[in-house]
Motif scaffolding. Structure first.
Motif, PDB file in Angstrom:
ATOM      1  N   ARG A  92      -8.961 -35.208 -12.783  1.00 15.48           N
ATOM      2  CA  ARG A  92      -8.665 -35.016 -14.207  1.00 15.48           C
ATOM      3  C   ARG A  92      -9.687 -34.113 -14.887  1.00 15.48           C
ATOM      4  O   ARG A  92      -9.327 -33.212 -15.642  1.00 15.48           O
ATOM      5  CB  ARG A  92      -8.608 -36.370 -14.913  1.00 15.48           C
ATOM      6  N   ARG A  93     -10.972 -34.345 -14.620  1.00 12.50           N
ATOM      7  CA  ARG A  93     -12.032 -33.658 -15.351  1.00 12.50           C
ATOM      8  C   ARG A  93     -12.527 -32.383 -14.661  1.00 12.50           C
ATOM      9  O   ARG A  93     -12.903 -31.428 -15.326  1.00 12.50           O
ATOM     10  CB  ARG A  93     -13.216 -34.608 -15.554  1.00 12.50           C
ATOM     11  N   ARG A  94     -12.555 -32.390 -13.316  1.00 14.98           N
ATOM     12  CA  ARG A  94     -13.040 -31.233 -12.586  1.00 14.98           C
ATOM     13  C   ARG A  94     -12.144 -30.969 -11.379  1.00 14.98           C
ATOM     14  O   ARG A  94     -12.511 -31.243 -10.235  1.00 14.98           O
ATOM     15  CB  ARG A  94     -14.484 -31.471 -12.117  1.00 14.98           C
ATOM     16  N   PRO A  95     -10.935 -30.454 -11.603  1.00 14.59           N
ATOM     17  CA  PRO A  95      -9.994 -30.261 -10.491  1.00 14.59           C
ATOM     18  C   PRO A  95     -10.439 -29.212  -9.487  1.00 14.59           C
ATOM     19  O   PRO A  95      -9.817 -29.083  -8.428  1.00 14.59           O
ATOM     20  CB  PRO A  95      -8.704 -29.830 -11.200  1.00 14.59           C
ATOM     21  N   ASP A  96     -11.500 -28.457  -9.787  1.00 15.14           N
ATOM     22  CA  ASP A  96     -12.015 -27.482  -8.832  1.00 15.14           C
ATOM     23  C   ASP A  96     -13.030 -28.090  -7.876  1.00 15.14           C
ATOM     24  O   ASP A  96     -13.429 -27.454  -6.901  1.00 15.14           O
ATOM     25  CB  ASP A  96     -12.674 -26.327  -9.588  1.00 15.14           C
ATOM     26  N   ALA A  97     -13.480 -29.326  -8.133  1.00 15.45           N
ATOM     27  CA  ALA A  97     -14.554 -29.940  -7.358  1.00 15.45           C
ATOM     28  C   ALA A  97     -14.009 -30.721  -6.169  1.00 15.45           C
ATOM     29  O   ALA A  97     -12.897 -31.241  -6.194  1.00 15.45           O
ATOM     30  CB  ALA A  97     -15.380 -30.876  -8.249  1.00 15.45           C
ATOM     31  N   GLY A  98     -14.820 -30.795  -5.114  1.00 13.78           N
ATOM     32  CA  GLY A  98     -14.469 -31.587  -3.940  1.00 13.78           C
ATOM     33  C   GLY A  98     -14.967 -33.004  -4.071  1.00 13.78           C
ATOM     34  O   GLY A  98     -15.819 -33.310  -4.912  1.00 13.78           O
ATOM     35  N   CYS A  99     -14.473 -33.886  -3.209  1.00 12.28           N
ATOM     36  CA  CYS A  99     -14.857 -35.295  -3.319  1.00 12.28           C
ATOM     37  C   CYS A  99     -16.266 -35.556  -2.812  1.00 12.28           C
ATOM     38  O   CYS A  99     -16.903 -36.522  -3.218  1.00 12.28           O
ATOM     39  CB  CYS A  99     -13.862 -36.184  -2.575  1.00 12.28           C
ATOM     40  N   GLY A 100     -16.787 -34.696  -1.918  1.00 14.07           N
ATOM     41  CA  GLY A 100     -18.118 -34.920  -1.376  1.00 14.07           C
ATOM     42  C   GLY A 100     -18.204 -36.125  -0.471  1.00 14.07           C
ATOM     43  O   GLY A 100     -19.309 -36.573  -0.138  1.00 14.07           O
ATOM     44  N   CYS A 101     -17.067 -36.668  -0.054  1.00 14.32           N
ATOM     45  CA  CYS A 101     -17.053 -37.881   0.771  1.00 14.32           C
ATOM     46  C   CYS A 101     -17.857 -37.699   2.055  1.00 14.32           C
ATOM     47  O   CYS A 101     -18.552 -38.607   2.500  1.00 14.32           O
ATOM     48  CB  CYS A 101     -15.609 -38.254   1.113  1.00 14.32           C
ATOM     49  N   PHE A 102     -17.749 -36.514   2.653  1.00 12.64           N
ATOM     50  CA  PHE A 102     -18.494 -36.200   3.862  1.00 12.64           C
ATOM     51  C   PHE A 102     -19.339 -34.950   3.632  1.00 12.64           C
ATOM     52  O   PHE A 102     -19.344 -34.023   4.435  1.00 12.64           O
ATOM     53  CB  PHE A 102     -17.548 -36.015   5.046  1.00 12.64           C
ATOM     54  N   GLY A 103     -20.046 -34.952   2.515  1.00 12.03           N
ATOM     55  CA  GLY A 103     -20.932 -33.857   2.209  1.00 12.03           C
ATOM     56  C   GLY A 103     -20.191 -32.573   1.902  1.00 12.03           C
ATOM     57  O   GLY A 103     -19.096 -32.571   1.339  1.00 12.03           O
ATOM     58  N   GLU A 104     -20.786 -31.457   2.317  1.00 20.76           N
ATOM     59  CA  GLU A 104     -20.241 -30.151   1.984  1.00 20.76           C
ATOM     60  C   GLU A 104     -18.920 -29.882   2.691  1.00 20.76           C
ATOM     61  O   GLU A 104     -18.144 -29.015   2.256  1.00 20.76           O
ATOM     62  CB  GLU A 104     -21.249 -29.061   2.339  1.00 20.76           C
ATOM     63  N   VAL A 105     -18.627 -30.623   3.760  1.00 22.92           N
ATOM     64  CA  VAL A 105     -17.344 -30.457   4.453  1.00 22.92           C
ATOM     65  C   VAL A 105     -16.203 -30.862   3.524  1.00 22.92           C
ATOM     66  O   VAL A 105     -15.074 -30.369   3.656  1.00 22.92           O
ATOM     67  CB  VAL A 105     -17.319 -31.279   5.746  1.00 22.92           C
ATOM     68  N   SER A 106     -16.460 -31.754   2.588  1.00 23.56           N
ATOM     69  CA  SER A 106     -15.440 -32.236   1.648  1.00 23.56           C
ATOM     70  C   SER A 106     -15.477 -31.438   0.358  1.00 23.56           C
ATOM     71  O   SER A 106     -15.434 -31.987  -0.739  1.00 23.56           O
ATOM     72  CB  SER A 106     -15.649 -33.719   1.351  1.00 23.56           C
ATOM     73  N   ALA A 107     -15.563 -30.102   0.471  1.00 26.15           N
ATOM     74  CA  ALA A 107     -15.669 -29.249  -0.714  1.00 26.15           C
ATOM     75  C   ALA A 107     -14.314 -28.847  -1.272  1.00 26.15           C
ATOM     76  O   ALA A 107     -14.247 -28.324  -2.385  1.00 26.15           O
ATOM     77  CB  ALA A 107     -16.475 -27.991  -0.385  1.00 26.15           C
ATOM     78  N   ALA A 108     -13.229 -29.082  -0.525  1.00 18.98           N
ATOM     79  CA  ALA A 108     -11.897 -28.719  -1.025  1.00 18.98           C
ATOM     80  C   ALA A 108     -11.557 -29.571  -2.247  1.00 18.98           C
ATOM     81  O   ALA A 108     -11.989 -30.729  -2.356  1.00 18.98           O
ATOM     82  CB  ALA A 108     -10.847 -28.918   0.058  1.00 18.98           C
ATOM     83  N   PRO A 109     -10.801 -29.036  -3.192  1.00 19.26           N
ATOM     84  CA  PRO A 109     -10.435 -29.818  -4.389  1.00 19.26           C
ATOM     85  C   PRO A 109      -9.757 -31.131  -4.022  1.00 19.26           C
ATOM     86  O   PRO A 109      -9.013 -31.208  -3.043  1.00 19.26           O
ATOM     87  CB  PRO A 109      -9.459 -28.883  -5.119  1.00 19.26           C
ATOM     88  N   PHE A 230      -2.741 -19.535 -13.313  1.00 18.71           N
ATOM     89  CA  PHE A 230      -2.682 -20.409 -12.146  1.00 18.71           C
ATOM     90  C   PHE A 230      -3.834 -20.067 -11.210  1.00 18.71           C
ATOM     91  O   PHE A 230      -4.224 -18.903 -11.081  1.00 18.71           O
ATOM     92  CB  PHE A 230      -1.355 -20.244 -11.398  1.00 18.71           C
ATOM     93  N   ALA A 231      -4.367 -21.100 -10.550  1.00 16.79           N
ATOM     94  CA  ALA A 231      -5.425 -20.908  -9.557  1.00 16.79           C
ATOM     95  C   ALA A 231      -4.974 -21.537  -8.248  1.00 16.79           C
ATOM     96  O   ALA A 231      -4.578 -22.705  -8.220  1.00 16.79           O
ATOM     97  CB  ALA A 231      -6.728 -21.549 -10.035  1.00 16.79           C
ATOM     98  N   VAL A 232      -5.030 -20.768  -7.162  1.00 19.67           N
ATOM     99  CA  VAL A 232      -4.603 -21.226  -5.839  1.00 19.67           C
ATOM    100  C   VAL A 232      -5.827 -21.278  -4.928  1.00 19.67           C
ATOM    101  O   VAL A 232      -6.528 -20.267  -4.762  1.00 19.67           O
ATOM    102  CB  VAL A 232      -3.541 -20.283  -5.238  1.00 19.67           C
ATOM    103  N   TYR A 233      -6.091 -22.431  -4.358  1.00 20.00           N
ATOM    104  CA  TYR A 233      -7.210 -22.566  -3.425  1.00 20.00           C
ATOM    105  C   TYR A 233      -6.886 -21.819  -2.143  1.00 20.00           C
ATOM    106  O   TYR A 233      -5.749 -21.833  -1.670  1.00 20.00           O
ATOM    107  CB  TYR A 233      -7.471 -24.045  -3.128  1.00 20.00           C
ATOM    108  N   LEU A 234      -7.870 -21.140  -1.565  1.00 19.99           N
ATOM    109  CA  LEU A 234      -7.611 -20.213  -0.466  1.00 19.99           C
ATOM    110  C   LEU A 234      -7.817 -20.809   0.911  1.00 19.99           C
ATOM    111  O   LEU A 234      -7.812 -20.081   1.899  1.00 19.99           O
ATOM    112  CB  LEU A 234      -8.515 -18.970  -0.624  1.00 19.99           C
ATOM    113  N   SER A 235      -7.985 -22.110   1.013  1.00 18.93           N
ATOM    114  CA  SER A 235      -8.200 -22.742   2.308  1.00 18.93           C
ATOM    115  C   SER A 235      -7.246 -23.914   2.475  1.00 18.93           C
ATOM    116  O   SER A 235      -6.883 -24.581   1.508  1.00 18.93           O
ATOM    117  CB  SER A 235      -9.651 -23.240   2.432  1.00 18.93           C
TER     118      SER A 235
END
Length: 262
Positions: A92-109, A230-235
């Protein structure tokens, strides 16, 4: 059900190690500001927040492994339930951010899969509350429930795709060659945000397009005189798509990307 204890313990340990490695390495510039829960705290507290989360996960993992004390079982339930809430807040607040669940590997939105994973983990943690044996006994007596849990979590883990991409390209997302603009545009037109907002778009083709880090942006003229961006994530095979609506008053000079829908 004690059979789910090994899955929870392994994931908690992996999360601990990945977060500590990310903090120690520092990652890419500004990486911590794009990872939850660090993204929800001030800059100087981002690294300590990840470390505190990692330490908490390690304590839970050890407690589940060597004891049957209920406090560790219920604390694990609360941890994953709270994680679900945090991921929903990030969407809701930062849809560009990753969850960070497994560090930098979890960088996808944060997407539905990541949220679904924490919901499943919460359910698995609830199942272990009344288990009569500690986790090390469950490791010694594996069952097919473990394989079923691992398979389900693998389907809900976008990090596996990110790891495959990193092995293939050996570079972070923002440094990889981007898909052709037409590919990103076709992904946009197959997304839910496009279907929701296409009636607000005055023309079928964007009047501007640009790339920023891991995102491809498309700006369309809106029917009300403003802009729909619109913003499309590239990965990833199913990339995240975000949308922002710019009012006519601001459309003369496009402001910073402000998400209003996912």
């Amino acid at each position: 059900m004690a059979s789910q204890l090994p899955v929870l313990i392994v994931l908690l340990v992996l999360g601990t190690v990945a977060k500590l490695v990310t903090v120690r390495s520092g990652g890419e510039p500004g990486a911590l500001s794009r990872l939850g829960p660090a993204v929800l705290v001030p800059g100087r507290m981002q690294a300590p927040a990840l470390v505190a989360c990692a330490v908490g996960e390690l304590v839970l993992a050890v407690g589940l492994l060597v004891t049957t004390v209920p406090v560790f079982r219920w604390a694990t339930v609360m941890f994953f339930a709270l994680s679900t809430y945090v991921l929903l807040e990030l969407r809701r607040r930062r849809p560009d951010a990753g969850c960070g669940c497994f560090g930098e590997v979890s960088a996808a939105p944060v997407g539905i899969r990541a949220v679904g994973r924490t919901v499943v983990l919460t359910g698995m943690a609830v199942m272990t509350v009344w288990a009569e044996v500690p986790g090390w006994v469950a490791f010694a007596r594996p069952s097919w429930f473990v394989a079923a849990g691992v398979g389900l979590l693998a389907l809900l883990s976008p990090e596996l795709e990110e790891m495959i991409d990193r092995l293939r390209y050996r570079a972070p997302c923002e440094q990889r060659p981007a898909p052709a603009e037409g590919v990103a545009l076709s992904r946009l037109r197959g997304s839910g945000p496009w279907r929701t907002h296409r009636d607000h778009v005055a023309a079928a083709e964007p009047y501007d397009s640009w790339r920023e880090l891991c995102w491809r942006f498309f700006a369309f003229q809106g029917k009300d005189g403003g802009d729909v961006v619109f913003a499309v994530y590239l990965s990833g095979r199913r990339p995240a798509v975000r949308v922002a609506v710019v009012s006519p008053e601001d459309s003369g000079s496009l402001p910073a990307y402000t998400p209003v829908s996912a």
